[in-house]
Design a protein around this motif. Structure first.
Motif, short mmCIF file in Angstrom:
data_model
loop_
_atom_site.label_atom_id
_atom_site.label_comp_id
_atom_site.label_asym_id
_atom_site.label_seq_id
_atom_site.Cartn_x
_atom_site.Cartn_y
_atom_site.Cartn_z
N ARG A 210 0.86 -1.19 0.00
CA ARG A 210 0.00 0.00 0.00
C ARG A 210 0.89 1.24 0.00
O ARG A 210 1.78 1.37 0.83
N TYR A 211 0.67 2.14 -0.95
CA TYR A 211 1.47 3.35 -1.06
C TYR A 211 0.71 4.54 -0.47
O TYR A 211 -0.48 4.73 -0.77
N ALA A 212 1.40 5.33 0.34
CA ALA A 212 0.81 6.56 0.89
C ALA A 212 1.88 7.63 0.95
O ALA A 212 3.04 7.35 1.30
N GLU A 214 2.37 11.80 2.22
CA GLU A 214 1.78 12.93 2.92
C GLU A 214 2.75 14.10 2.94
O GLU A 214 3.96 13.90 3.02
N ASP A 331 2.96 -2.00 4.12
CA ASP A 331 2.54 -0.60 4.17
C ASP A 331 3.73 0.32 3.91
O ASP A 331 4.84 0.04 4.39
N LEU A 333 4.91 4.68 3.69
CA LEU A 333 4.56 6.08 3.91
C LEU A 333 5.75 6.93 3.52
O LEU A 333 6.88 6.65 3.93
N ARG A 378 -1.71 6.47 -7.27
CA ARG A 378 -0.25 6.53 -7.19
C ARG A 378 0.40 5.36 -7.91
O ARG A 378 1.46 5.50 -8.52
N CYS A 396 -3.91 2.45 -2.51
CA CYS A 396 -3.02 3.58 -2.22
C CYS A 396 -3.88 4.66 -1.58
O CYS A 396 -5.12 4.60 -1.63
N ASP A 397 -3.26 5.66 -1.01
CA ASP A 397 -4.02 6.67 -0.27
C ASP A 397 -4.93 7.50 -1.16
O ASP A 397 -6.05 7.86 -0.78
N THR A 398 -4.49 7.78 -2.40
CA THR A 398 -5.32 8.60 -3.27
C THR A 398 -6.51 7.83 -3.84
O THR A 398 -7.53 8.42 -4.19
#
Length: 603
Positions: A210-212, A214, A331, A333, A378, A396-398
């Motif tokens: 999972r890509y995030a 910030e 995960d 970040l 992403r 992913c976060d988006t």
């Protein structure tokens, strides 16, 4: 390992590694090399690259020669192969003279399946001379992107490996990497004389990751919230400087984590001790510069965090790729701010590199900033950089929380005008104070409370203006002079923007994120059925005890994925246990009874 001449690759896969079938393009690559052909293999980390050369080396007559960049990585791979019953060894400069002589005797007597060696050791005349008298089944060059002068991890010693083409022209050559864009790939193949027809491109997608990303708000609080979801799991936190590495590790230890530091400025013995603790532990956080981790073989890294901007998409992909090598959910970040962008720009502009190299580095940074600022998926942006593609990933976060966009044309014009009116020499904080009409001593001293842009930006607060300025820097409309204490100036693209006034869509600044102080399920736990968790932990404890007895990392005995399968299937005999993926014959003979006993205690 004694192999019959009729043994097939599939036989080795089952008896040695404990798997019934190859994954993806593995079977085609293995058959291609066993037939005596060269191969360029581009396969994502965790996709099973090692099997692509290990199995042909076992099946073909002779010994497989594997070029690998790090001693720790070689030791790890040799330990795992020996656990599986494969005759493997590493040749390095630290080997005592008597052990070195014994190793050469084994090599010349044909008692070795695989020999791992670093390029610096391999290229010594006496080593090449000795290998010239041995029978080689193949030559595999791992982490082959290190060969490319345009790659993110260029190593001059790798550049000299073309001598192997001349010295062993009839031995199949393999170049393997998880990270190579089109120019890097072409350079590797050309340098090692591997034809396009011998290239196997398996793609770059790592769907379990999972890509995030910030923007930096309160980096320590953001990191703490991220790690709260990974208590009891191992991971890596990357920092840009040695000092920040030490400070972040100390902060995490205060917060109760078993956190270690790793950077090039440390004593070699201390670095090696920390790496060993990370490899042998199951809940260790390694806080490191990029000096740590290339090709790291630890499969149960459950998270990777960047508290500073990496150097490029290749570096980001390589470093995040150290998570989830076993295929279980993992995960990532990345935190970044305007200062990171400015610092990376400064590294490029102040380097002694030729202008052509600087231009490539600027393009690489622009691509990374595009990934950071995208409002779309992403994973799509990441894969498209390497010429790959996917549908919106949902992981992913988006994808999970699509960011809003707004027409930032007027906001950008105000910011640029303010930078111009204040003389293009003040930093972000000062510029924002002028925009919102703050009447502090410095503003009054310079008379900037009297200029036309004073107080014209009161529709946004300081946090929103910081986000807007960060995007203008990322879009190359604003430049940052780090040598001049961070002063902002209007970049050439910014002047064009002010003249032409095109519409500019920006991301709506996100509100401060709620800190996730409550620990939820870890990534590993989420992959285990509720009723199997106690058994999984018991199997994990047994694995740790066995590993400590032999002074090897736990994962060379069994991966977490195999323990999860054992907990789910609960075999009651060796025959049933042999059917579990990852249980080969040697490991069944060595550990079967111990694990079956634990399973019997958890009906």
């Amino acid at each position: 390992m004694q192999i019959e001449t009729t043994t097939t690759a599939l036989d080795v896969l089952k008896t040695v590694y404990g798997y019934d079938a190859f994954r993806g393009p593995q079977a085609g690559i293995v058959d291609h090399v066993i037939a005596g052909n060269n191969a360029f293999v581009l396969m994502p980390t965790g996709g099973g690259k090692s099997l692509c050369y290990q199995i042909p080396a076992i099946v073909r007559p002779g010994m497989g020669l594997v070029v690998s960049p790090l001693l720790a990585l070689m030791a790890d791979q040799v330990a795992a192969l020996r656990q599986a019953g494969v005759r493997a060894a590493a040749l390095n400069s630290d080997l005592p003279a008597d052990e070195r002589r014994a190793l050469w005797r084994d090599i010349h007597a044909g008692r070795l399946d695989l020999l791992y060696v670093a390029p610096e050791t391999l290229l010594r005349n006496e080593v090449l001379e000795q290998l010239g008298r041995a029978r080689l089944s193949l030559i595999a060059i791992d982490e082959a992107h290190c060969l490319s002068q345009w790659g993110h991890d260029f190593r001059p010693s790798y550049r000299q490996l073309d001598t192997l083409v001349r010295q062993f022209p009839d031995t199949p050559r393999m170049a393997l990497t998880a990270t190579a864009d089109a120019p890097t790939r072409a350079e590797i193949q050309s340098h090692l004389d591997i034809a396009e027809a011998d290239a196997f491109i398996a793609g770059f997608d790592r769907p379990n990751i999972r890509y995030a990303i910030e923007e930096k708000d309160n980096p320590r609080a953001q990191l703490k919230g991220f790690l709260k979801r990974h208590e009891g799991e191992s991971g890596i936190v990357y920092c840009l400087s040695k000092r920040k590495t030490e400070e972040t590790a100390a902060f995490l230890r205060v917060e109760g984590y078993d956190a270690l530091a790793y950077h090039a400025g440390m004593d070699k013995a201390a670095r090696e001790e920390n790496q060993l603790r990370f490899q042998h532990g199951e809940a260790v956080v390694m806080v490191a510069t990029i000096a740590f981790g290339m090709g790291i073989d630890k499969p149960d890294v459950r998270f990777v965090a960047h508290v500073d901007l990496p150097s490029s998409i290749e570096a980001y992909y390589q470093e995040t790729g150290r998570a989830g090598r076993d295929g279980l959910p993992s995960d990532t970040l990345m935190l970044y701010g305007a200062e990171d962008i400015a610092l990376r720009t400064r590294f490029t502009e102040e380097s002694d590199a030729p202008e052509q190299r600087k231009r490539v580095e600027r393009q690489k940074l622009d691509a990374l900033l595009g990934l950071a600022e995208t409002a779309g998926c992403r994973r799509q942006v990441l894969l498209s950089y390497f010429g790959d593609h996917c549908e919106p990933c949902g992981n992913c976060d988006t994808c999970a929380e699509p960011p809003e966009l707004f027409d930032g044309t007027i906001a950008a014009q105000k910011a640029l005008s303010c930078i111009y009116r204040t003389g293009e020499r003040f930093g972000q904080a000062y510029t924002i104070d002028v925009l919102i009409g703050a009447t502090n001593e410095r503003i009054l001293q310079f008379g900037h409370d009297q200029i036309s842009t004073f107080g014209i930006g009161t529709e946004y607060d300081k946090r929103a203006w910081r986000a807007i300025l960060r995007q203008l820097i990322a879009l190359r409309l604003v430049a940052v002079d780090l040598a001049g204490h961070g002063g902002l100036s209007i970049a050439p693209l910014g002047r064009t923007f002010l003249r032409e006034k095109p519409t500019l869509m920006l991301r709506v600044p996100s509100p401060p994120r709620a800190r996730r102080e409550k620990a939820g399920r870890t990534q590993t736990q989420s992959a285990i059925a509720e009723g199997d968790r106690d058994l999984f932990q018991a199997l994990r404890q047994t694995r740790m005890e066995l590993a400590r007895e032999q002074n090897v990392p736990p994962y060379v005995i069994f991966h977490d994925k195999t323990l999860i399968a054992l907990a789910a299937s609960r075999p009651t005999s060796r025959g049933e246990m042999a059917k579990v993926p990852g249980v080969g014959q040697a490991k069944l003979d060595r550990y079967g009874d111990a694990f079956l006993e634990v399973i019997a205690e958890h009906p």
